[in-house]
Design an enzyme around this catalytic site. Structure first.
Site, PDB file in Angstrom:
ATOM      1  N   ASN A 207       0.836  -1.203   0.000  1.00 17.47           N
ATOM      2  CA  ASN A 207       0.000   0.000   0.000  1.00 17.47           C
ATOM      3  C   ASN A 207       0.874   1.258   0.000  1.00 17.47           C
ATOM      4  O   ASN A 207       2.101   1.202  -0.131  1.00 17.47           O
ATOM      5  CB  ASN A 207      -0.960  -0.017   1.193  1.00 17.47           C
ATOM      6  CG  ASN A 207      -0.225  -0.032   2.533  1.00 17.47           C
ATOM      7  OD1 ASN A 207       0.963   0.296   2.627  1.00 17.47           O
ATOM      8  ND2 ASN A 207      -0.931  -0.421   3.582  1.00 17.47           N
ATOM      9  N   GLN A 252      -8.899  -5.525 -13.179  1.00 15.30           N
ATOM     10  CA  GLN A 252      -7.819  -4.758 -12.559  1.00 15.30           C
ATOM     11  C   GLN A 252      -8.341  -3.593 -11.732  1.00 15.30           C
ATOM     12  O   GLN A 252      -7.706  -3.184 -10.751  1.00 15.30           O
ATOM     13  CB  GLN A 252      -6.858  -4.256 -13.630  1.00 15.30           C
ATOM     14  CG  GLN A 252      -6.168  -5.374 -14.398  1.00 15.30           C
ATOM     15  CD  GLN A 252      -5.384  -6.296 -13.482  1.00 15.30           C
ATOM     16  OE1 GLN A 252      -4.442  -5.882 -12.811  1.00 15.30           O
ATOM     17  NE2 GLN A 252      -5.771  -7.571 -13.437  1.00 15.30           N
ATOM     18  N   HIS A 255      -8.523  -3.946  -7.931  1.00 14.78           N
ATOM     19  CA  HIS A 255      -7.345  -3.878  -7.063  1.00 14.78           C
ATOM     20  C   HIS A 255      -7.466  -2.764  -6.036  1.00 14.78           C
ATOM     21  O   HIS A 255      -7.009  -2.901  -4.900  1.00 14.78           O
ATOM     22  CB  HIS A 255      -6.078  -3.669  -7.897  1.00 14.78           C
ATOM     23  CG  HIS A 255      -5.426  -4.938  -8.328  1.00 14.78           C
ATOM     24  ND1 HIS A 255      -4.584  -5.657  -7.526  1.00 14.78           N
ATOM     25  CD2 HIS A 255      -5.486  -5.616  -9.500  1.00 14.78           C
ATOM     26  CE1 HIS A 255      -4.158  -6.729  -8.166  1.00 14.78           C
ATOM     27  NE2 HIS A 255      -4.690  -6.726  -9.377  1.00 14.78           N
ATOM     28  N   GLU A 320       0.986   0.139 -16.752  1.00 14.57           N
ATOM     29  CA  GLU A 320       1.568  -1.058 -16.153  1.00 14.57           C
ATOM     30  C   GLU A 320       1.218  -2.311 -16.953  1.00 14.57           C
ATOM     31  O   GLU A 320       2.091  -3.090 -17.342  1.00 14.57           O
ATOM     32  CB  GLU A 320       1.058  -1.205 -14.722  1.00 14.57           C
ATOM     33  CG  GLU A 320       1.536  -2.455 -14.020  1.00 14.57           C
ATOM     34  CD  GLU A 320       0.880  -2.651 -12.662  1.00 14.57           C
ATOM     35  OE1 GLU A 320       1.405  -3.451 -11.872  1.00 14.57           O
ATOM     36  OE2 GLU A 320      -0.168  -2.016 -12.394  1.00 14.57           O
ATOM     37  N   HIS A 321      -0.066  -2.527 -17.201  1.00 15.41           N
ATOM     38  CA  HIS A 321      -0.540  -3.682 -17.975  1.00 15.41           C
ATOM     39  C   HIS A 321      -1.196  -3.182 -19.254  1.00 15.41           C
ATOM     40  O   HIS A 321      -2.104  -2.354 -19.193  1.00 15.41           O
ATOM     41  CB  HIS A 321      -1.589  -4.485 -17.196  1.00 15.41           C
ATOM     42  CG  HIS A 321      -1.150  -4.914 -15.830  1.00 15.41           C
ATOM     43  ND1 HIS A 321      -1.622  -4.327 -14.669  1.00 15.41           N
ATOM     44  CD2 HIS A 321      -0.290  -5.879 -15.446  1.00 15.41           C
ATOM     45  CE1 HIS A 321      -1.070  -4.915 -13.624  1.00 15.41           C
ATOM     46  NE2 HIS A 321      -0.258  -5.857 -14.061  1.00 15.41           N
ATOM     47  N   ASP A 354      -0.910 -11.802 -13.419  1.00 18.41           N
ATOM     48  CA  ASP A 354      -0.994 -11.545 -11.980  1.00 18.41           C
ATOM     49  C   ASP A 354      -0.809 -12.817 -11.162  1.00 18.41           C
ATOM     50  O   ASP A 354      -0.207 -12.792 -10.086  1.00 18.41           O
ATOM     51  CB  ASP A 354      -2.370 -10.957 -11.634  1.00 18.41           C
ATOM     52  CG  ASP A 354      -2.471  -9.483 -11.960  1.00 18.41           C
ATOM     53  OD1 ASP A 354      -1.431  -8.860 -12.229  1.00 18.41           O
ATOM     54  OD2 ASP A 354      -3.602  -8.952 -11.948  1.00 18.41           O
ATOM     55  N   GLU A 409      41.977  16.691 -17.487  1.00 17.66           N
ATOM     56  CA  GLU A 409      40.939  16.950 -16.481  1.00 17.66           C
ATOM     57  C   GLU A 409      41.522  17.520 -15.192  1.00 17.66           C
ATOM     58  O   GLU A 409      40.801  17.664 -14.187  1.00 17.66           O
ATOM     59  CB  GLU A 409      40.187  15.643 -16.176  1.00 17.66           C
ATOM     60  CG  GLU A 409      39.435  15.095 -17.374  1.00 17.66           C
ATOM     61  CD  GLU A 409      38.741  13.768 -17.066  1.00 17.66           C
ATOM     62  OE1 GLU A 409      38.979  13.195 -15.975  1.00 17.66           O
ATOM     63  OE2 GLU A 409      37.967  13.305 -17.913  1.00 17.66           O
ATOM     64  N   HIS A 414      45.858  11.081 -10.543  1.00 18.86           N
ATOM     65  CA  HIS A 414      45.511  10.030 -11.493  1.00 18.86           C
ATOM     66  C   HIS A 414      46.620   9.889 -12.542  1.00 18.86           C
ATOM     67  O   HIS A 414      47.034   8.781 -12.901  1.00 18.86           O
ATOM     68  CB  HIS A 414      44.200  10.373 -12.221  1.00 18.86           C
ATOM     69  CG  HIS A 414      42.963  10.186 -11.392  1.00 18.86           C
ATOM     70  ND1 HIS A 414      42.710  10.907 -10.255  1.00 18.86           N
ATOM     71  CD2 HIS A 414      41.898   9.349 -11.558  1.00 18.86           C
ATOM     72  CE1 HIS A 414      41.542  10.542  -9.754  1.00 18.86           C
ATOM     73  NE2 HIS A 414      41.023   9.587 -10.528  1.00 18.86           N
TER      74      HIS A 414
END
Length: 438
Positions: A207, A252, A255, A320-321, A354, A409, A414
């Site tokens: 949730n 869906q 849900h 999503e789907h 699902d 740079e 380095h």
């Protein structure tokens, strides 16, 4: 694009600023308390939110077996069959991921290894519905990836151990199962307590409080994705069956009351008939109080001129789907790139994904399909590079290149690491080396 909206959402966004701020504040308070007080705080919030305070949140082997014995043989068989499908697909995905090693020039080797995360947590929701399938998707996928230790957390339901969820988690391969839900479960797994081990990665839907806890704790642990309300979008042509369209939209919408359900079609007849069937089915659907509110507040029906426009608009939704009910459903594989998962043809429904078909149901929402896919075995793997130079000549030449690149740079330190290799292996001279070695 000329689009005619036969139904627009009554609510323009699933986010409410005031309620979102309240959730953020509550979750932060819970996390801070658990960070400071561990198990004591976990127990306090479990009592407060779930009326649940057992002697131990972790189930013993005996308790797991007792829970499994309370599940019908048919449900156990169904869990095993669904998990067999998930495992088969996950194993195919894992087999597609290869370690790499190449010799980019004589004596210089580059490679990567795909190493599994050491510990993972799985959150299995249990509020409005006990989502058994989330155990398959999170635990089993992690195990196929090679994660050695996976713990599962799922909340009690009506003050009891959710037997079927426990069975699914155990059969999926969970190394430990905790009856613990909400923010307190996420925080316990992310931070570690006296009795809940810290995990390196957490997956699973939940949730708004679970999602917010994952967001706030991201960085201290990895997460699969930040999931919002479930979404469905159907792309249909004039050949689509409006009754099937309506049925799948509602599948869906149930849900949650904030789950968007969208139809895009080039057929006004299909659109209007689907809307009529949605209204008709809501009269008898047991979950109509939830699905009906979702349809009223977030349902959308759009009619476009042709299928190219339908696919283009669907890509903008990045749902999503996405179900494709057209004469040539596989066309969507070439026409679309933004979605969580595609379901091709009327023989294929989102509910299969699902529950049981084998692909993972933890998928991106809120347009995140523009830049990421859903949960899969690759999420549980760290693709880690390595390099080895065994040739003196190659090391010296790389040293020269490194020195030039680094000084461009203004990284002198380095550059000197590169200089040292060209000095050692190519016998080049450097004043800073002569001075430093005096």
């Amino acid at each position: 694009m000329v689009a005619r909206r036969l139904k627009s959402p009554a609510v323009t966004t699933t986010d409410n600023a005031a309620s979102s701020l309240k959730v953020t504040q509550i979750v932060k308070g819970v996390i801070d308390d658990i960070r400071a007080n561990g198990d004591k705080a976990v127990r306090s919030y479990s009592e407060k939110f779930d009326k649940w305070s057992p002697e131990s949140f972790k189930l013993s082997d005996a308790q797991i077996q007792e829970a499994i014995c309370r599940v019908s043989p048919q449900t156990i068989a169904d869990i095993k069959e669904a998990q067999r499908n998930v495992r088969t697909f996950a194993e195919a995905q894992r087999a597609s991921i290869k370690d790499v090693e190449i010799e980019i020039q004589p004596g210089v080797f580059l490679g990567h290894r795909n190493n599994p995360i050491s510990t993972a947590g799985a959150y299995i929701p249990g509020g409005r519905y006990p989502l058994l399938a989330s155990a398959h998707m999170t635990i089993l996928t992690a195990k196929v990836a090679g994660v050695p230790h996976v713990i599962a957390c799922t909340p009690p339901i009506n003050g009891e151990v959710p037997a079927a969820t426990v069975a699914a988690a155990h059969l999926a391969g969970a190394d430990a199962i905790y009856i613990l839900g909400g923010t307190q479960a996420v925080a316990a797994m992310a931070l570690g307590t006296e009795t809940v081990p810290k995990v390196e990665f957490l997956a699973g839907p939940g949730n708004a409080f679970v999602a917010e806890a994952k967001r706030q704790l991201f960085g201290e642990m990895g997460i699969d994705l930040l999931a919002g309300p479930t979404e469905i979008l159907i792309v249909a042509d004039g050949q689509a069956d409006p009754f099937t369209v309506a049925t799948d939209l509602l599948s869906q919408a149930e849900h949650g009351p904030d789950s968007p359900a969208v139809l895009i079609t080039n057929s006004e007849e299909v659109a209007r008939e689907a809307m009529r069937f949605v209204d008709e089915q809501l009269k008898s659907l047991v979950t109509a109080p939830v699905a009906g509110q979702a349809w009223r507040d977030f349902g959308e029906v759009v009619v476009v001129d042709n299928m190219d426009e339908a696919y283009k608009l669907a890509d903008e939704f990045a749902s999503e789907h996405v179900q494709i009910f057209t004469e040539r459903p596989r066309e969507a594989l070439d026409k679309m790139t933004n979605y969580g998962a595609l379901f091709l043809g009327e023989k294929t429904c989102v509910s299969y994904g699902d529950k049981c078909i084998g692909t993972n149901h933890v998928l991106p929402t809120k347009k995140a399909g523009r830049y990421t896919g859903g949960l899969w075995v690759g999420k549980y793997l760290k693709t880690q590079t390595y390099q080895e130079v065994v040739s003196e000549k190659a090391s010296g030449e790389l040293g020269l290149l490194c020195g030039r690149c680094s000084r461009a740079e203004q990284f002198e330190g380095h550059a000197r690491s590169g200089d040292l290799r060209s000095w050692k292996y190519l016998k080049d001279g450097y004043s800073w080396i002569d001075e430093a070695r005096k």
